[in-house]
Design a protein around this motif. Structure first.
Motif, PDB file in Angstrom:
ATOM      1  N   ASN A 153      23.100  44.144  46.853  1.00 29.58           N
ATOM      2  CA  ASN A 153      23.101  44.487  45.429  1.00 29.58           C
ATOM      3  C   ASN A 153      21.772  44.027  44.831  1.00 29.58           C
ATOM      4  O   ASN A 153      21.633  42.882  44.386  1.00 29.58           O
TER       5      ASN A 153
ATOM      6  N   ARG B 148      32.871  46.752  40.371  1.00 24.83           N
ATOM      7  CA  ARG B 148      34.110  47.534  40.315  1.00 24.83           C
ATOM      8  C   ARG B 148      35.320  46.616  40.410  1.00 24.83           C
ATOM      9  O   ARG B 148      36.276  46.745  39.628  1.00 24.83           O
TER      10      ARG B 148
ATOM     11  N   ILE C 129      30.745  50.502  35.247  1.00 25.46           N
ATOM     12  CA  ILE C 129      30.611  49.863  36.558  1.00 25.46           C
ATOM     13  C   ILE C 129      29.155  49.902  37.017  1.00 25.46           C
ATOM     14  O   ILE C 129      28.606  48.891  37.477  1.00 25.46           O
ATOM     15  N   ARG C 130      28.529  51.054  36.880  1.00 29.27           N
ATOM     16  CA  ARG C 130      27.135  51.170  37.324  1.00 29.27           C
ATOM     17  C   ARG C 130      26.225  50.220  36.545  1.00 29.27           C
ATOM     18  O   ARG C 130      25.349  49.570  37.123  1.00 29.27           O
TER      19      ARG C 130
ATOM     20  N   GLU D 252      27.901  48.666  43.892  1.00 27.59           N
ATOM     21  CA  GLU D 252      28.915  48.588  42.847  1.00 27.59           C
ATOM     22  C   GLU D 252      30.173  47.825  43.243  1.00 27.59           C
ATOM     23  O   GLU D 252      31.095  47.692  42.423  1.00 27.59           O
TER      24      GLU D 252
ATOM     25  N   ALA E  36      26.950  46.566  37.526  1.00 25.43           N
ATOM     26  CA  ALA E  36      26.384  46.254  38.844  1.00 25.43           C
ATOM     27  C   ALA E  36      24.926  45.825  38.724  1.00 25.43           C
ATOM     28  O   ALA E  36      24.467  44.922  39.428  1.00 25.43           O
TER      29      ALA E  36
END
Length: 599
Positions: A229, A240, A258-259, A236, A262
């Motif tokens: 990440n 998530r 979520i995007r 994600e 992240a």
């Protein structure tokens, strides 16, 4: 099959109406406190069953003598209860060369080829199988971590069994299922142990502190792929799961949320057992999460999540379904969420309100919870008066067969609950565990000392011991050895079957064995100490000691007749010198009743 399961569950739950001390129907969904005048030994038993792992007769007497407020406070504010339990004693199988551990065996051997060393092992300068020690080393650590994690499972189960702070371990177990992390992927018992200790330390504290600690926990970071990440290519997984499973629930966020979240967690990683932030990998740009915009980092995203009323409702509902009952009305969900928000996400006062509520003792709540496997086994041993988890039968194998193995949840969603624990096959396993405890099998084999042999390790060991060359010894069954390899040992970088054999042998040399004593059970002493003089009194004591849901009069009489028939008398004094096995057989029958699955 589904119809049969529904029938079984219906039969289990039909007995609830037979509980005479359960609160009236109008107590349901009432968060006001249970009146002190209604407090009884049965209410104390229900509290200890749900907020712990059941109570022994002496514990029930102590808690029933308290007021409900004092009983609940003693359980919830357990920090004032002194106890000294031994820490986990590692086998010493880890060394710094294993860290960082390679993501795969090919990655380890390719690194060794390129750099001349991997996992703290140098490549052999010349000769055959120059990478053998690297392959051995990789598989060795996989074996070690799994074996040590199983030892942690035993250590933790023993804590549950003997603790004077049962809610501390019960909440640790709850959070382990909520923030599910498995050594199957983490592959480092040290990280799993550290997470377990963190969950225990923050079990009834502030949920915000806990959620941040989980987000920065090396085991969770490994489990949900923090290493990949990074800025420009966010992963994600964690973003998530923190919304879907850990805080808000499905339907309360968008894919865009979520995007963007992240990106806020990019650069969060670990080194060894420590959390680190890599600034170069962190996306410090502006983000929009749940309707708010800013240059958020992970902690700020967590605060945004916690600011939403739905988060408090989600967490409160999860706690309610674990401790009270599965069914919850929309109105109750809102009330509980507000209660948690009013307490600023402090778990302890929320639990106090829950355990003191009329709803907790209402007819709909009492005797309606199907015991999860770990709780079933530990509470059984606790009520038996045991002071150590038996090594025969195997605790990990037992609970795994029932569907719940500590440190190895099936996925990030954790274990299912309620009726999912009950199938015809699982009921049989649950009954067999009792039999194997009261009558330990004489042919028991400790599987943590014996390889599963998926790779034919035992034949390899036998052949090598006879002096057979490595190529022939490691030949898979059913495959011919070429004439060339029969004349000369095969030229190869490494041999996987040989590595598996070496890894298992070295792992069991290093990892301490789990103690394998059977249950030190003395039922004759239990009934003597209880003052039982007749078979009916002995049966009544065992029913009172082990069951939350009372049996009907006919079953009670038949159980006493069963014991009397085994003993040849109703008089326990006459049978005093030989009554142990008959009592064990009777206890097995009692604990095989369907209602024993309820708590």
């Amino acid at each position: 099959m589904n119809s049969l399961i529904r029938i079984i569950c219906a039969l289990l739950l039909m007995v609830v109406s037979a509980i005479p001390w359960a609160g009236p129907a109008d107590w349901q969904d009432q968060l006001s406190q249970i009146p002190a005048k209604d407090w009884s030994r049965a209410h104390a038993a229900h509290l200890l069953e749900r907020a712990g792992f059941g109570g022994t007769p002496s514990e029930l007497e102590r808690f029933s003598a308290m007021s409900p407020v004092m009983a609940v406070r003693t359980l919830v504010r357990y920090q004032s209860v002194r106890q000294s339990l031994p820490p986990f004693e590692a086998s010493g199988a880890f060394d710094p060369g294993l860290d960082p551990f390679s993501p795969s065996r090919p990655a380890a051997t390719e690194k060794a080829k390129a750099e001349g060393e991997a996992l703290g092992v140098k490549v052999k300068p010349q000769g055959n199988r120059r990478l053998q020690q690297v392959a051995d080393r990789y598989l060795y650590w996989l074996r070690v971590s799994k074996l040590e994690s199983q030892r942690i499972g035993y250590w933790w189960a023993n804590r549950m069994l003997v603790t004077q702070r049962p809610l501390e371990e019960k909440m640790t177990l709850f959070w382990h299922g909520h923030f599910a992390t498995s050594d199957e992927k983490v592959r480092d018992y040290r990280k799993m142990l550290k997470q377990n200790e963190m969950l225990r330390a923050k079990a009834t504290g502030n949920f915000r502190d806990l959620l941040i600690a989980v987000a920065q926990d090396p085991a969770m970071l490994a489990y949900l792929d923090a290493a990949v990440n990074v800025k420009g290519a966010p992963n994600e997984n964690f973003a998530r799961e923190i919304m879907e499973l850990f805080s808000m629930g499905v339907g309360n966020y968008t894919e865009e949320d979520i995007r963007e979240a992240a990106r806020a967690f990019t650069g969060w990683n670990y080194q060894g057992l420590n959390f680190v932030i890599n600034p170069a990998q962190h996306d410090d740009g502006s983000k929009t999460v749940l309707g708010e915009r800013g240059r958020f980092d992970g902690v700020q995203v967590i605060d945004i999540i916690l600011s939403k009323p739905v988060t408090a409702e989600f967490i409160a509902t999860r706690l309610y379904r674990y401790f009270v009952r599965e069914e919850i009305s929309p109105e109750m969900r809102v009330k509980l969420g507000q209660l948690l928000r009013d307490n600023k996400y402090e778990i302890a006062p929320f639990l106090e309100a829950l355990f003191l509520s009329k709803d907790f003792y209402a007819e709909a709540s009492v005797g309606t919870r199907i015991k999860p496997p770990v709780e079933l086994v530990v509470s059984t041993y606790r009520k038996m008066g045991l002071r150590e988890i038996p090594g025969i039968p195997d605790f990990n194998e037992l609970t795994d067969a029932m569907g719940q193995k500590l440190l190895f949840p099936p996925n990030v969603a954790g274990w299912a609950s309620g009726k999912s624990w009950i199938t015809p096959g699982l009921l049989l396993v649950r009954g067999n565990f009792v039999y194997d405890t009261v009558f330990p099998p004489i042919d028991f084999v400790a599987k943590d000392r014996v390889p599963d042999d998926r790779y034919g390790i035992v034949p390899v060991a036998d052949k090598l011991a006879m002096g057979v060359d490595i190529t022939t010894a490691t030949k898979p069954d059913g495959k011919e050895v070429t004439s060339m390899s029969m004349q000369n040992d095969r030229d190869e970088d490494f041999n996987t079957r040989l590595a598996s054999y070496h890894a298992w042998r070295k792992a069991i040399e290093k990892v301490k064995p789990i103690p394998r004593a059977p249950a030190q059970l003395d039922l004759a002493k239990l009934v003597r100490d209880a003052g039982c003089l007749t078979t009916q009194q002995a049966v009544d004591h065992l029913l009172m000691r082990f069951l939350v849901v009372p049996v009907d009069a006919d079953t009670r009489t038949k159980l006493a007749e069963l014991l009397a028939n085994d003993l040849g008398t109703n008089d326990l004094k006459l049978a005093d010198s030989y009554m142990e096995d008959a009592l064990r057989n009777t206890l097995h029958v009692i604990l095989s009743l369907p209602i024993y699955q309820l708590g």
